[in-house]
Motif scaffolding. Structure first.
Motif, PDB file in Angstrom:
ATOM      1  N   VAL A 200      41.216  18.082  35.490  1.00  0.00           N
ATOM      2  CA  VAL A 200      39.815  17.691  35.710  1.00  0.00           C
ATOM      3  C   VAL A 200      38.985  18.098  34.494  1.00  0.00           C
ATOM      4  O   VAL A 200      38.167  17.317  33.998  1.00  0.00           O
ATOM      5  N   LYS A 201      39.213  19.317  33.996  1.00  0.00           N
ATOM      6  CA  LYS A 201      38.471  19.807  32.811  1.00  0.00           C
ATOM      7  C   LYS A 201      38.743  18.940  31.583  1.00  0.00           C
ATOM      8  O   LYS A 201      37.861  18.696  30.769  1.00  0.00           O
TER       9      LYS A 201
ATOM     10  N   VAL B 299      49.997  24.443  41.075  1.00  0.00           N
ATOM     11  CA  VAL B 299      49.547  23.040  41.167  1.00  0.00           C
ATOM     12  C   VAL B 299      48.016  22.984  41.154  1.00  0.00           C
ATOM     13  O   VAL B 299      47.418  22.175  40.441  1.00  0.00           O
ATOM     14  N   ALA B 300      47.374  23.871  41.928  1.00  0.00           N
ATOM     15  CA  ALA B 300      45.906  23.900  41.993  1.00  0.00           C
ATOM     16  C   ALA B 300      45.301  24.187  40.620  1.00  0.00           C
ATOM     17  O   ALA B 300      44.346  23.523  40.192  1.00  0.00           O
ATOM     18  N   VAL B 301      45.890  25.140  39.901  1.00  0.00           N
ATOM     19  CA  VAL B 301      45.403  25.497  38.551  1.00  0.00           C
ATOM     20  C   VAL B 301      45.607  24.317  37.598  1.00  0.00           C
ATOM     21  O   VAL B 301      44.715  23.965  36.823  1.00  0.00           O
TER      22      VAL B 301
ATOM     23  N   LEU C 144      41.585  13.629  35.192  1.00  0.00           N
ATOM     24  CA  LEU C 144      41.317  13.356  36.609  1.00  0.00           C
ATOM     25  C   LEU C 144      39.848  13.630  36.908  1.00  0.00           C
ATOM     26  O   LEU C 144      39.194  14.384  36.188  1.00  0.00           O
ATOM     27  N   ARG C 145      39.351  13.029  37.983  1.00  0.00           N
ATOM     28  CA  ARG C 145      38.017  13.341  38.516  1.00  0.00           C
ATOM     29  C   ARG C 145      38.202  13.831  39.940  1.00  0.00           C
ATOM     30  O   ARG C 145      39.029  13.295  40.684  1.00  0.00           O
TER      31      ARG C 145
END
Length: 198
Positions: free
Chosen positions: A43-44, A35-37, A48-49
């Motif tokens: 974001v990249k 999930v974190a990855v 998302l920000r």
């Protein structure tokens, strides 16, 4: 089988621009590492920000301002409170700002809460949650509870005639039942100011 990345991306695409999400919102989609990855990839990609660690927002663009608009401190605080099933109340200068008694936008916004005390930094702004008594959180009226906190910040006998007139005008829009309830909980000197609007 659909990947963690795709599942998260699909969920984000269904959200309204400006929606605030947390890492925990996606925990059923895979391991915490996956999930974190996946969130880092979102974001990249610009889907998302990052607002703060574990807190994200779906970008919202304002045609009027011709720029991306980030959520207000209050929106972020409310989203955190909702996630934590906690109650919050804005204090001091921030309460004055919401009521229009002050044009000062504090860089540090302090909220009283029955949740965990903590400090979160979002860009150059800070949100602080301070543990408080159930009595403070028992205030009901949307306007009257802010008036109690704003007057506490201003101090006894320190409110100007302009501020008192503005408070009276604002309290006329409050639900009478909620106003009476909050007067009963307010310190005596604040209760006297508020009672004049009844």
């Amino acid at each position: 089988m659909i990947s963690t990345d795709d599942r998260i991306e699909q969920k984000i695409k269904r959200l309204n621009p400006g929606s605030i999400v947390f890492t925990e919102d996606f925990q059923s989609f895979g391991s915490s590492g996956a999930v974190a990855v996946a969130l880092h990839r979102m974001v990249k990609k610009g889907i998302l920000r990052t607002l703060a660690r574990g807190i994200f927002v779906k970008p919202k663009f304002s045609k009027l301002l011709n720029q991306e608009v980030l959520p207000s401190t209050e929106q972020v605080a409310k989203a955190i409170a909702k996630r934590d099933r906690a109650r919050i109340l804005p204090t001091g200068i921030y309460a004055q700002n919401i009521l229009g008694l002050s044009t000062q936008v504090p860089l540090k916004s302090v909220f009283l809460t029955d949740g965990s005390p903590r400090k979160i930094t979002i860009g150059n702004r800070t949100i602080q949650f301070k543990k408080t008594t159930p009595k403070n959180l028992a205030l009901k009226g949307n306007i009257s509870k802010l008036v109690v906190l704003a007057l506490k910040e201003i101090g006894k006998d320190k409110a100007t005639d302009d501020e008192l007139n503005k408070i009276k005008t604002l309290l006329k829009r409050e639900n009478v039942k909620d106003l009476k309830h909050d007067i009963s909980l307010a310190p005596q000197w604040i209760a006297e100011i508020m009672a004049k609007t009844l």
